[in-house]
Design a protein around this motif. Sequence first.
Motif, PDB file in Angstrom:
ATOM      1  N   UNK A   1     -29.155  67.074  34.317  1.00  0.00           N
ATOM      2  CA  UNK A   1     -29.876  66.164  33.661  1.00  0.00           C
ATOM      3  C   UNK A   1     -29.284  66.241  32.156  1.00  0.00           C
ATOM      4  N   UNK A   2     -29.075  67.399  31.729  1.00  0.00           N
ATOM      5  CA  UNK A   2     -28.912  67.554  30.447  1.00  0.00           C
ATOM      6  C   UNK A   2     -27.259  67.362  30.044  1.00  0.00           C
ATOM      7  N   UNK A   3     -26.540  67.705  30.986  1.00  0.00           N
ATOM      8  CA  UNK A   3     -24.970  67.452  30.832  1.00  0.00           C
ATOM      9  C   UNK A   3     -24.786  65.655  31.192  1.00  0.00           C
ATOM     10  N   UNK A   4     -25.624  65.177  32.112  1.00  0.00           N
ATOM     11  CA  UNK A   4     -25.547  63.873  32.136  1.00  0.00           C
ATOM     12  C   UNK A   4     -25.812  63.077  31.071  1.00  0.00           C
ATOM     13  N   UNK A   5     -26.898  63.311  30.716  1.00  0.00           N
ATOM     14  CA  UNK A   5     -27.418  62.543  29.444  1.00  0.00           C
ATOM     15  C   UNK A   5     -26.452  62.995  28.135  1.00  0.00           C
ATOM     16  N   UNK A   6     -25.927  63.944  27.927  1.00  0.00           N
ATOM     17  CA  UNK A   6     -25.184  64.505  26.907  1.00  0.00           C
ATOM     18  C   UNK A   6     -23.695  63.267  27.135  1.00  0.00           C
ATOM     19  N   UNK A   7     -23.281  63.304  28.346  1.00  0.00           N
ATOM     20  CA  UNK A   7     -22.139  62.528  28.649  1.00  0.00           C
ATOM     21  C   UNK A   7     -22.416  61.002  28.229  1.00  0.00           C
ATOM     22  N   UNK A   8     -23.471  60.632  28.696  1.00  0.00           N
ATOM     23  CA  UNK A   8     -23.735  59.400  28.327  1.00  0.00           C
ATOM     24  C   UNK A   8     -23.802  58.788  26.985  1.00  0.00           C
ATOM     25  N   UNK A   9     -24.548  59.873  26.354  1.00  0.00           N
ATOM     26  CA  UNK A   9     -24.688  59.674  24.847  1.00  0.00           C
ATOM     27  C   UNK A   9     -23.283  59.592  24.186  1.00  0.00           C
TER      28      UNK A   9
END
Length: 228
Positions: A1-9
């Motif tokens: 979830x962290x890496x997914x959110x970071x990439x989206x951000x």
Amino acid sequence: MFFEYNGQLKQKRLNKFVEILSDNFTEESGIKLENIKTEDFNDLFESVLRRVVRTKSELKLQRFKDILIKQLISPTEHSELNDHYLELISTLTEEEITILYNHRHFTLEYEDKITELNRHKSNLGSLEKQLKEERIVIGQSKFQEPYERLTITHKKCKEYIDSLAKFKTAEYYELTENVFMFYKQRLFSKGLLIDDRMKRIGNLPFSHMGITEFGIEFIDFIKNSTEK
């Protein structure tokens, strides 16, 4: 979830910057598209994008946009320091940039004005003493006219120096003294401000600072990037 959110951000920030940049690609902008194919611009563009995804500041995005547009309109001949300038824009707060910008007044020329003011004050004291002595003896004095001229010169010099005094106060920037001092020390550590100005008795460290040549060049870089 962290890496997914970071990439989206990061993607969201990149998309926003692309939108800001694309709004300036108009026929009236004066952009020379052939400059896109230069090595210097591609290096600059890559450096900007690396920093775009790390910032959430709308103002910093505008600064980055201005820099790219300026390079497409009129490329700089010396681009060696561009990456360093970009890093400063990315890491400095807007308050720090404002403090630095206002310290552009405090150069060696300003120091000369301080010395000139002190000289005028000393000379006025001497003239005033001679003026009083001659008035007592003969009722008039040859020092009257020089005294009046120097009084006017001293007043103008003092008004100029006093008009800049506000830029050295925390109140002007709506900061606490501690935060103001911290910002000045940060600018000092980056070689933008210097603390060897006004070496006079009673001055505390970092209380009266001057801008460095590098600081002037950095401010000019920002100013030139916003001029079309």
